[in-house]
Design a protein around this motif. Structure first.
Motif, PDB file in Angstrom:
ATOM      1  N   CYS A 101       0.865  -1.171   0.000  1.00  0.00           N
ATOM      2  CA  CYS A 101       0.000   0.000   0.000  1.00  0.00           C
ATOM      3  C   CYS A 101       0.909   1.230   0.000  1.00  0.00           C
ATOM      4  O   CYS A 101       1.514   1.580   1.006  1.00  0.00           O
ATOM      5  CB  CYS A 101      -0.919  -0.040   1.216  1.00  0.00           C
ATOM      6  N   ASP A 136      -3.619   3.510  -2.148  1.00  0.00           N
ATOM      7  CA  ASP A 136      -4.243   3.893  -0.875  1.00  0.00           C
ATOM      8  C   ASP A 136      -5.095   2.746  -0.338  1.00  0.00           C
ATOM      9  O   ASP A 136      -5.215   1.691  -0.970  1.00  0.00           O
ATOM     10  CB  ASP A 136      -5.081   5.168  -1.033  1.00  0.00           C
ATOM     11  N   ALA A 137      -5.680   2.965   0.828  1.00  0.00           N
ATOM     12  CA  ALA A 137      -6.460   1.913   1.486  1.00  0.00           C
ATOM     13  C   ALA A 137      -7.668   1.502   0.653  1.00  0.00           C
ATOM     14  O   ALA A 137      -8.010   0.315   0.609  1.00  0.00           O
ATOM     15  CB  ALA A 137      -6.902   2.395   2.872  1.00  0.00           C
ATOM     16  N   GLU A 138      -8.289   2.461  -0.014  1.00  0.00           N
ATOM     17  CA  GLU A 138      -9.455   2.133  -0.841  1.00  0.00           C
ATOM     18  C   GLU A 138      -9.061   1.191  -1.980  1.00  0.00           C
ATOM     19  O   GLU A 138      -9.749   0.206  -2.257  1.00  0.00           O
ATOM     20  CB  GLU A 138     -10.117   3.400  -1.396  1.00  0.00           C
ATOM     21  N   ALA A 139      -7.945   1.468  -2.634  1.00  0.00           N
ATOM     22  CA  ALA A 139      -7.466   0.599  -3.714  1.00  0.00           C
ATOM     23  C   ALA A 139      -7.056  -0.770  -3.164  1.00  0.00           C
ATOM     24  O   ALA A 139      -7.227  -1.789  -3.844  1.00  0.00           O
ATOM     25  CB  ALA A 139      -6.296   1.260  -4.443  1.00  0.00           C
ATOM     26  N   VAL A 141      -8.509  -2.303  -0.615  1.00  0.00           N
ATOM     27  CA  VAL A 141      -9.762  -3.033  -0.406  1.00  0.00           C
ATOM     28  C   VAL A 141     -10.286  -3.593  -1.727  1.00  0.00           C
ATOM     29  O   VAL A 141     -10.719  -4.749  -1.800  1.00  0.00           O
ATOM     30  CB  VAL A 141     -10.820  -2.139   0.290  1.00  0.00           C
ATOM     31  N   VAL A 142     -10.199  -2.803  -2.789  1.00  0.00           N
ATOM     32  CA  VAL A 142     -10.630  -3.274  -4.112  1.00  0.00           C
ATOM     33  C   VAL A 142      -9.788  -4.478  -4.540  1.00  0.00           C
ATOM     34  O   VAL A 142     -10.316  -5.499  -4.998  1.00  0.00           O
ATOM     35  CB  VAL A 142     -10.548  -2.141  -5.162  1.00  0.00           C
ATOM     36  N   SER A 145     -10.712  -7.482  -2.484  1.00  0.00           N
ATOM     37  CA  SER A 145     -12.041  -7.962  -2.872  1.00  0.00           C
ATOM     38  C   SER A 145     -11.960  -8.792  -4.143  1.00  0.00           C
ATOM     39  O   SER A 145     -12.612  -9.829  -4.261  1.00  0.00           O
ATOM     40  CB  SER A 145     -13.006  -6.788  -3.075  1.00  0.00           C
TER      41      SER A 145
END
Length: 152
Positions: A101, A136-139, A141-142, A145
């Motif tokens: 990350c 970043d954290a959002e990427a 999580v993607v 997933s």
């Protein structure tokens, strides 16, 4: 529904990640060597943990129990764990994804080092396929997933 396999620390970024995961309802499995229990986990917040004898054993048990290796910005310990996981992947000892990350470009110098090692003939270009970088954290999580979906 994910499980966090981590170094069992309850302080610093490791503790913050554990707190967030626990608050989100995740199962936690902490792996910590005996000599660090009082240093990294003095509060013993989370009960699901394995105490190992050595740091090397800690890394092995963490890797055996994880579905993916995720590295946030960190120091020498994070780098040690990253390079061991990367080396094991290179040797075919595991096929687990390794994702860094890269918050605010923190790991750009590491990306450059990997390119440098390849450019000077000390590794094959395939080394770059062993590591993924997300911004970043959002990427992250993607990416996780997608991994979870592909395993179903």
């Amino acid at each position: 529904g994910w499980r966090l396999v981590y170094g069992a620390g309850d302080q610093g970024i490791m503790g913050a990640v554990a707190d967030a995961a626990a608050s989100g309802g995740a199962e936690l499995l902490g792996i910590i060597p005996t000599h660090l229990v009082d240093v990294e986990a003095p509060n013993g917040k989370y009960g699901n943990r394995i105490i190992t004898e050595t740091m090397h054993e800690r890394k092995k048990v963490m890797l055996m129990n994880a579905d993916a290796i995720i590295m946030l910005p960190g120091g020498a310990g994070s780098l040690d764990e990253f390079f061991e996981a990367l080396t094991w992947a290179q040797l075919g000892l595991h096929k687990k994804p390794i994702i860094l990350c890269d918050i605010k470009g923190f790991w750009k110098p590491l990306q450059a080092l990997i390119d440098h090692v390849i450019a000077h003939g000390f590794a094959e270009t395939s080394l770059k396929t062993q590591v993924s970088f997300v911004e970043d954290a959002e990427a992250l999580v993607v990416a996780l997933s997608r991994l979870a979906t592909s395993k179903e």
